[in-house]
Scaffold this motif. Structure first.
Motif, PDB file in Angstrom:
ATOM      1  N   ARG A  78       0.834  -1.192   0.000  1.00  0.00           N
ATOM      2  CA  ARG A  78       0.000   0.000   0.000  1.00  0.00           C
ATOM      3  C   ARG A  78       0.873   1.248   0.000  1.00  0.00           C
ATOM      4  O   ARG A  78       1.805   1.366   0.793  1.00  0.00           O
ATOM      5  CB  ARG A  78      -0.924   0.013   1.222  1.00  0.00           C
ATOM      6  CG  ARG A  78      -1.974   1.121   1.178  1.00  0.00           C
ATOM      7  CD  ARG A  78      -2.949   1.030   2.342  1.00  0.00           C
ATOM      8  NE  ARG A  78      -3.561  -0.271   2.437  1.00  0.00           N
ATOM      9  CZ  ARG A  78      -4.561  -0.697   1.652  1.00  0.00           C
ATOM     10  NH1 ARG A  78      -5.021   0.106   0.705  1.00  0.00           N
ATOM     11  NH2 ARG A  78      -5.072  -1.886   1.800  1.00  0.00           N
ATOM     12  N   TRP A  81      -3.283   5.703   0.122  1.00  0.00           N
ATOM     13  CA  TRP A  81      -4.583   5.081  -0.125  1.00  0.00           C
ATOM     14  C   TRP A  81      -4.524   4.078  -1.267  1.00  0.00           C
ATOM     15  O   TRP A  81      -5.443   3.286  -1.482  1.00  0.00           O
ATOM     16  CB  TRP A  81      -5.621   6.154  -0.483  1.00  0.00           C
ATOM     17  CG  TRP A  81      -5.198   7.001  -1.655  1.00  0.00           C
ATOM     18  CD1 TRP A  81      -4.560   8.198  -1.619  1.00  0.00           C
ATOM     19  CD2 TRP A  81      -5.376   6.689  -3.048  1.00  0.00           C
ATOM     20  NE1 TRP A  81      -4.319   8.658  -2.893  1.00  0.00           N
ATOM     21  CE2 TRP A  81      -4.816   7.754  -3.789  1.00  0.00           C
ATOM     22  CE3 TRP A  81      -5.946   5.628  -3.732  1.00  0.00           C
ATOM     23  CZ2 TRP A  81      -4.816   7.776  -5.183  1.00  0.00           C
ATOM     24  CZ3 TRP A  81      -5.951   5.643  -5.127  1.00  0.00           C
ATOM     25  CH2 TRP A  81      -5.383   6.716  -5.836  1.00  0.00           C
ATOM     26  N   ARG A  82      -3.432   4.091  -2.015  1.00  0.00           N
ATOM     27  CA  ARG A  82      -3.322   3.314  -3.249  1.00  0.00           C
ATOM     28  C   ARG A  82      -2.874   1.880  -2.981  1.00  0.00           C
ATOM     29  O   ARG A  82      -1.843   1.648  -2.361  1.00  0.00           O
ATOM     30  CB  ARG A  82      -2.339   4.005  -4.199  1.00  0.00           C
ATOM     31  CG  ARG A  82      -2.239   3.392  -5.577  1.00  0.00           C
ATOM     32  CD  ARG A  82      -1.187   4.091  -6.409  1.00  0.00           C
ATOM     33  NE  ARG A  82      -1.548   5.470  -6.722  1.00  0.00           N
ATOM     34  CZ  ARG A  82      -1.039   6.532  -6.124  1.00  0.00           C
ATOM     35  NH1 ARG A  82      -0.137   6.390  -5.161  1.00  0.00           N
ATOM     36  NH2 ARG A  82      -1.419   7.744  -6.459  1.00  0.00           N
ATOM     37  N   GLY A 176     -10.374  -1.491   5.972  1.00  0.00           N
ATOM     38  CA  GLY A 176      -9.006  -1.575   5.471  1.00  0.00           C
ATOM     39  C   GLY A 176      -8.258  -2.749   6.074  1.00  0.00           C
ATOM     40  O   GLY A 176      -8.729  -3.398   7.010  1.00  0.00           O
TER      41      GLY A 176
END
Length: 284
Positions: A78, A81-82, A176
């Motif tokens: 990660r 946020w990607r 997440g």
């Protein structure tokens, strides 16, 4: 199977990105190999997410069909946020630091899946045992298993609808999960003697990794980019080619086959024999 075994025989067609039910595919490793063979593939890599447990079964089936098997894996990473996926090839699966990182990723993925199911269960008749029934063997439970449970319960028609609706981040059930920085992932793969390749890195403008990050990854040992993948846009492939030319990177092309989980078919994109030779030569 270890990266220090005899050098693999190179022959095409070559597909270096396929998944079994040891992660989020729908078929056993042996079935994946048979499907690849039926579609004309003669060299393949099994690249399940964050696990190598399917290697032995896939390698045995490949040998029985006179195919070449390349040990691989797709590691989660990660960047802010990607989400970044790094394909790893021909590495030592017993490397202590790599094993520890993979265990951390898998453990958190299970916790995340439980949280998502708990969220969904507030609005739909879905329970954790429904999801466990969709797991095969010792595969790590993930969102595809939740999608299959939603299908089995009759809540959605198929995986595509599940991911487009209930499992979409905008639906409000999303949670997440832990994933290391891509720089650490590349460093771990190279420390284990393997060859890291970024998977489908140009699926859209918003998802594009910054060139500065890619250059840092190249300095850390990144070997190449998966240019030929159905989810890379045309403009994205042109951008990737410019990076490949500038840094003399390895080019791979792959199907990202998941069995019935996706429409992708083995061999729909392939890697050249020359590029696989470069990849093998780079492995330690």
């Amino acid at each position: 199977m270890h990266a220090d075994s005899a050098a693999p025989r190179i022959r095409g067609p070559i597909d270096l990105h396929l998944h079994s039910n040891r992660s989020d595919g729908t078929e056993t490793p042996a079935e994946v190999v048979r499907q690849a063979h039926a579609h004309g593939v003669r060299t393949l890599a099994l690249t399940d997410h964050d696990t190598t447990v399917g290697w032995e079964e896939a390698a045995q089936e490949a040998a029985a069909l006179d195919m070449t098997f390349i040990p691989g894996m797709e590691m989660s990473a990660r960047d802010g946020w990607r989400s970044v996926h790094v394909l790893a090839y021909l590495f030592d699966p017993t490397h202590p630091e790599l094993v520890a990182e993979l265990e951390r990723v898998r453990e958190d993925r299970v916790g995340r899946a439980e949280r998502i199911v708990r969220n969904i269960g507030r609005d739909y008749p879905l329970h954790w045992n429904d999801v466990l029934e969709q797991r095969r063997g010792d595969a790590t439970v993930g969102r595809p298993h939740i999608a299959d449970a939603l299908v089995a319960r009759g809540i959605v028609r198929d995986r595509v609808e599940a991911f487009d609706s209930i499992l979409h981040p905008r639906a409000g059930y999303f949670e997440g999960h832990y994933a290391p920085d891509p720089l650490r992932v590349v460093e771990l793969i190279t420390a284990a003697g393997g060859v890291p390749i970024i998977a489908h890195p140009a699926t859209g403008e918003r998802q594009r990794m910054p060139e500065t990050l890619i250059e840092r990854l190249i300095d850390a040992g990144l070997a190449g980019l998966e240019r030929d993948h159905r989810e890379n846009t045309r403009a994205g492939r042109e951008w990737l080619q410019s990076l490949i030319d500038r840094h003399d990177l390895i080019i791979t092309g792959s199907s990202d086959y998941h069995g019935a989980g996706k429409p992708n078919l083995p061999g729909e994109n392939t890697t050249s024999e020359d590029m696989l030779a470069r990849l093998i030569a780079r492995a330690r």
